[in-house]
Enzyme design. Structure first.
Site, short mmCIF file in Angstrom:
data_model
loop_
_atom_site.label_atom_id
_atom_site.label_comp_id
_atom_site.label_asym_id
_atom_site.label_seq_id
_atom_site.Cartn_x
_atom_site.Cartn_y
_atom_site.Cartn_z
N LYS A 128 -13.26 30.39 48.49
CA LYS A 128 -12.47 31.76 49.07
C LYS A 128 -12.55 31.96 47.71
O LYS A 128 -12.63 33.93 47.42
CB LYS A 128 -11.08 31.22 49.57
N ASP A 146 -8.98 33.48 54.34
CA ASP A 146 -7.19 33.06 53.68
C ASP A 146 -6.69 32.96 54.44
O ASP A 146 -6.80 32.38 56.20
CB ASP A 146 -6.77 34.18 53.24
#
Ligand code: SF4
Length: 217
Positions: A128, A146
């Site tokens: 991420k 997310d």
């Protein structure tokens, strides 16, 4: 609806969803403040389990004090912990930031590397964070998954499950790479404004309700 939907139909629906959200959020952008790849790397590491607003408050002072990987290693871990305390998980974050900076200096001449493999070799940097840095600083597209993205794509029946890596690959197959970066921000903005985790989704005022099977009444 999602189970029977063909890939082609799903792509079309997703494209429609993205267009609808663009109308509502014409300037999708990252909420973290930064002026360099290194600052974005640190800010993204700090954003784990913390709001972007809080991170921005902390980095305002942090980035004035620590300008390079060397600066983060020039202080005891306890001092860095105090400087990032209010972002939460400050002990683990301080430890990771210092280990990350040590590796940047040892293996990358103090520069932020520009590949996913190299970035994820740094302490505390997962896919991420790596995708955030690559897509915003080096124009290398990536889908950042997310909690907002996970919740919304599940509710919308675009992809299933909680595994961020699986979702990332699934979403990449459903959209052209030019929209990957904006997609993440559109999901986050819509997740905060309308399709919240904390309160009931405001389906009645949602611009993409017609393309979403998960209409909460
Ligand atoms: S229709 Fe409801 S569940 Fe679907 S995206 Fe909009 S707010 Fe979320």
């Amino acid at each position: 609806m999602a189970k029977k939907e063909s890939v082609a139909k799903k792509k079309e629906r997703l494209s429609h969803i993205i267009s609808g959200l663009r109308g509502n959020y014409p300037e999708p952008r990252i909420a973290l403040d930064y002026t360099s790849p290194f600052e974005l790397l640190i800010a993204t590491m700090l954003s784990a389990q913390c709001t972007d607003e809080r991170v921005n408050q902390v980095t305002k002072l942090l980035f004035a004090k620590y300008r390079s990987p060397k600066d983060y290693l020039a202080v005891p871990q306890e001092e860095l912990e105090k400087d990032i305390y209010s972002t939460g998980f400050y002990k683990a974050k301080a430890k990771n930031i210092q280990a990350c900076c040590a590796k940047l200096l040892a293996d990358f001449d103090g520069e932020v590397p520009q590949t996913l493999d190299e970035l994820t070799s740094l302490a505390g940097v997962g896919r991420k964070t790596a995708n955030v840095v690559l897509s915003h600083c080096f124009d290398i597209p990536g889908v950042v998954v997310d909690t907002h993205v996970t919740r919304l794509v599940n509710r919308m029946g675009i992809a299933e499950g909680e595994d961020a890596v699986k979702l990332e690959f699934e979403l990449m197959k459903l959209m052209p790479s030019e929209v990957w970066r904006d997609f993440t921000h559109l999901m986050i903005m819509h997740g905060r404004a309308v399709c919240s985790a904390r309160t009931k989704p405001k389906c009645a005022e949602c611009v993409i309700a017609a393309d979403c099977p998960q209409v909460f009444s």
